[in-house]
Design a protein around this motif. Structure first.
Motif, mmCIF file in Angstrom:
data_model
loop_
_atom_site.group_PDB
_atom_site.id
_atom_site.type_symbol
_atom_site.label_atom_id
_atom_site.label_comp_id
_atom_site.label_asym_id
_atom_site.label_seq_id
_atom_site.Cartn_x
_atom_site.Cartn_y
_atom_site.Cartn_z
ATOM 1 N N GLN A 156 -10.389 19.342 0.414
ATOM 2 C CA GLN A 156 -11.479 18.928 1.301
ATOM 3 C C GLN A 156 -12.459 18.013 0.551
ATOM 4 O OE1 GLN A 156 -13.573 22.270 3.017
ATOM 5 N NE2 GLN A 156 -14.710 20.998 4.436
ATOM 6 N N CYS A 157 -12.727 18.320 -0.704
ATOM 7 C CA CYS A 157 -13.617 17.480 -1.517
ATOM 8 C C CYS A 157 -13.010 16.100 -1.742
ATOM 9 C CB CYS A 157 -13.920 18.159 -2.845
ATOM 10 S SG CYS A 157 -14.984 19.618 -2.684
ATOM 11 N N LEU A 158 -11.703 16.047 -1.993
ATOM 12 C CA LEU A 158 -11.043 14.759 -2.142
ATOM 13 C C LEU A 158 -11.170 13.956 -0.849
ATOM 14 C CD1 LEU A 158 -8.774 13.176 -4.080
ATOM 15 C CD2 LEU A 158 -7.435 13.724 -2.055
ATOM 16 N N LEU A 159 -10.921 14.603 0.282
ATOM 17 C CA LEU A 159 -10.994 13.892 1.562
ATOM 18 C C LEU A 159 -12.402 13.391 1.869
ATOM 19 C CD1 LEU A 159 -8.562 16.008 3.744
ATOM 20 C CD2 LEU A 159 -8.253 13.637 2.975
ATOM 21 N N ALA A 160 -13.412 14.027 1.309
ATOM 22 C CA ALA A 160 -14.790 13.545 1.498
ATOM 23 C C ALA A 160 -14.978 12.165 0.870
ATOM 24 C CB ALA A 160 -15.785 14.545 0.917
ATOM 25 N N LEU A 161 -14.085 11.787 -0.049
ATOM 26 C CA LEU A 161 -14.151 10.488 -0.735
ATOM 27 C C LEU A 161 -13.236 9.440 -0.094
ATOM 28 C CD1 LEU A 161 -13.985 11.961 -4.346
ATOM 29 C CD2 LEU A 161 -16.040 11.144 -3.152
ATOM 30 N N GLN A 162 -12.537 9.821 0.963
ATOM 31 C CA GLN A 162 -11.584 8.903 1.597
ATOM 32 C C GLN A 162 -12.278 7.599 1.986
ATOM 33 O OE1 GLN A 162 -9.404 10.688 4.848
ATOM 34 N NE2 GLN A 162 -7.995 8.974 5.006
ATOM 35 N N ASP A 163 -11.659 6.483 1.668
ATOM 36 C CA ASP A 163 -12.102 5.119 1.957
ATOM 37 C C ASP A 163 -13.121 4.565 0.972
ATOM 38 O OD1 ASP A 163 -10.505 4.498 4.268
ATOM 39 O OD2 ASP A 163 -11.838 5.753 5.462
ATOM 40 N N GLU A 164 -13.688 5.389 0.077
ATOM 41 C CA GLU A 164 -14.758 4.904 -0.802
ATOM 42 C C GLU A 164 -14.334 3.762 -1.718
ATOM 43 O OE1 GLU A 164 -17.028 7.718 -2.979
ATOM 44 O OE2 GLU A 164 -17.858 8.612 -1.166
ATOM 45 N N GLU A 165 -13.174 3.826 -2.310
ATOM 46 C CA GLU A 165 -12.750 2.805 -3.275
ATOM 47 C C GLU A 165 -11.625 1.910 -2.750
ATOM 48 O OE1 GLU A 165 -14.357 2.288 -6.096
ATOM 49 O OE2 GLU A 165 -15.655 3.993 -5.726
ATOM 50 N N ALA A 166 -11.056 2.266 -1.623
ATOM 51 C CA ALA A 166 -9.889 1.541 -1.110
ATOM 52 C C ALA A 166 -10.241 0.098 -0.778
ATOM 53 C CB ALA A 166 -9.337 2.238 0.123
ATOM 54 N N PRO A 167 -9.475 -0.871 -1.312
ATOM 55 C CA PRO A 167 -9.750 -2.287 -1.049
ATOM 56 C C PRO A 167 -9.624 -2.665 0.432
ATOM 57 C CG PRO A 167 -8.259 -2.067 -2.910
ATOM 58 C CD PRO A 167 -8.418 -0.709 -2.299
ATOM 59 N N GLU A 168 -8.735 -1.989 1.138
ATOM 60 C CA GLU A 168 -8.529 -2.269 2.575
ATOM 61 C C GLU A 168 -8.791 -0.984 3.354
ATOM 62 O OE1 GLU A 168 -4.673 -4.078 3.087
ATOM 63 O OE2 GLU A 168 -5.038 -5.489 1.461
ATOM 64 N N ALA A 169 -9.961 -0.423 3.166
ATOM 65 C CA ALA A 169 -10.317 0.874 3.738
ATOM 66 C C ALA A 169 -10.279 0.879 5.261
ATOM 67 C CB ALA A 169 -11.710 1.265 3.270
ATOM 68 N N GLU A 170 -10.079 2.073 5.769
ATOM 69 C CA GLU A 170 -10.169 2.394 7.202
ATOM 70 C C GLU A 170 -9.068 1.768 8.046
ATOM 71 O OE1 GLU A 170 -14.157 1.904 8.661
ATOM 72 O OE2 GLU A 170 -14.998 2.820 6.877
ATOM 73 N N LEU A 171 -7.991 1.305 7.437
ATOM 74 C CA LEU A 171 -6.898 0.746 8.233
ATOM 75 C C LEU A 171 -6.092 1.874 8.861
ATOM 76 C CD1 LEU A 171 -5.621 -2.277 6.128
ATOM 77 C CD2 LEU A 171 -7.102 -2.285 8.124
ATOM 78 N N ALA A 172 -5.640 1.633 10.089
ATOM 79 C CA ALA A 172 -4.843 2.619 10.814
ATOM 80 C C ALA A 172 -3.483 2.780 10.126
ATOM 81 C CB ALA A 172 -4.661 2.168 12.257
ATOM 82 N N CYS A 173 -2.826 3.848 10.460
ATOM 83 C CA CYS A 173 -1.523 4.154 9.887
ATOM 84 C C CYS A 173 -0.514 4.347 11.017
ATOM 85 C CB CYS A 173 -1.637 5.426 9.056
ATOM 86 S SG CYS A 173 -0.198 5.786 8.066
ATOM 87 N N LEU A 174 0.721 3.961 10.781
ATOM 88 C CA LEU A 174 1.769 4.188 11.769
ATOM 89 C C LEU A 174 2.110 5.670 11.830
ATOM 90 C CD1 LEU A 174 4.130 1.203 10.885
ATOM 91 C CD2 LEU A 174 2.610 1.401 12.859
ATOM 92 N N PRO A 175 2.389 6.191 13.033
ATOM 93 C CA PRO A 175 2.739 7.616 13.144
ATOM 94 C C PRO A 175 4.128 7.908 12.603
ATOM 95 C CG PRO A 175 2.868 6.547 15.283
ATOM 96 C CD PRO A 175 2.361 5.528 14.313
#
Length: 175
Positions: A156-175
């Motif tokens: 859960q702590c790791l997921l709290a950091l999701q998108d913070e450093e990603a160069p192409e953050a918040e992009l959708a994902c294929l199911p």
């Protein structure tokens, strides 16, 4: 009993309900930020130059394709899921040659808590990886939490950091 006296128990509970679920103490977990990669170029998916040299890799050169965000029951190319990391997706890996349904269930549960993309798909995947040095690895771009035992709070702590450093953050994902 007055109306106020009847309402008093509910009024006393109201502040507790407004707080929502408690958040974990993330200071207990080490989720370091690795150095920026020298390159994050797209390369051939069969290349051995994939990743940043860490095990597991958290950034670096990767395939032009991504993996579908779901639970995979077979090992997937690191070059593929590295591209998922670049997009801000979480990757949960496990190394259990003899099987470990309890660990997989914990990672699947953590996956359900990841951010959802604009297409309604949870932006995380779970897959086996026989090359990680521990039984569990939870990854974001430039971040890894590794252990032999999954910890729901650490995930859960790791997921709290999701998108913070990603160069192409918040992009959708294929199911």
């Amino acid at each position: 009993m007055s109306p106020f006296q009847r309402a008093l128990p509910a009024l006393l509970l109201l502040p507790l309900l407004a707080c929502g679920p408690s958040k974990p103490d993330c200071s207990r977990f080490e989720i370091p930020l690795s150095p920026p990669p020298a390159s994050a170029n797209h390369i051939s998916c069969t290349s051995t130059a994939c990743g940043d040299g860490l095990n597991p890799p958290t950034s670096g050169p990767h395939c032009a394709d991504t993996l579908r965000c779901r639970v995979h029951d077979t090992e997937q190319s690191r070059c593929l899921w590295l591209h998922n990391l670049e997009h801000g997706h979480a990757v949960f890996l496990y190394n259990c040659p003899e099987g470990c349904p309890d660990i997989v269930a914990t990672l699947e549960s953590a996956r359900q808590q990841a951010k959802v993309g604009s297409n309604g798909v949870i932006r995380a995947l779970v897959a086996p990886d026989s090359n990680i040095p521990t039984r569990v690895a939870a990854l974001l771009w430039r971040r890894a939490w590794v252990s032999d035992t999954p910890d729901a709070e650490a995930l859960q702590c790791l997921l709290a950091l999701q998108d913070e450093e990603a160069p192409e953050a918040e992009l959708a994902c294929l199911p």
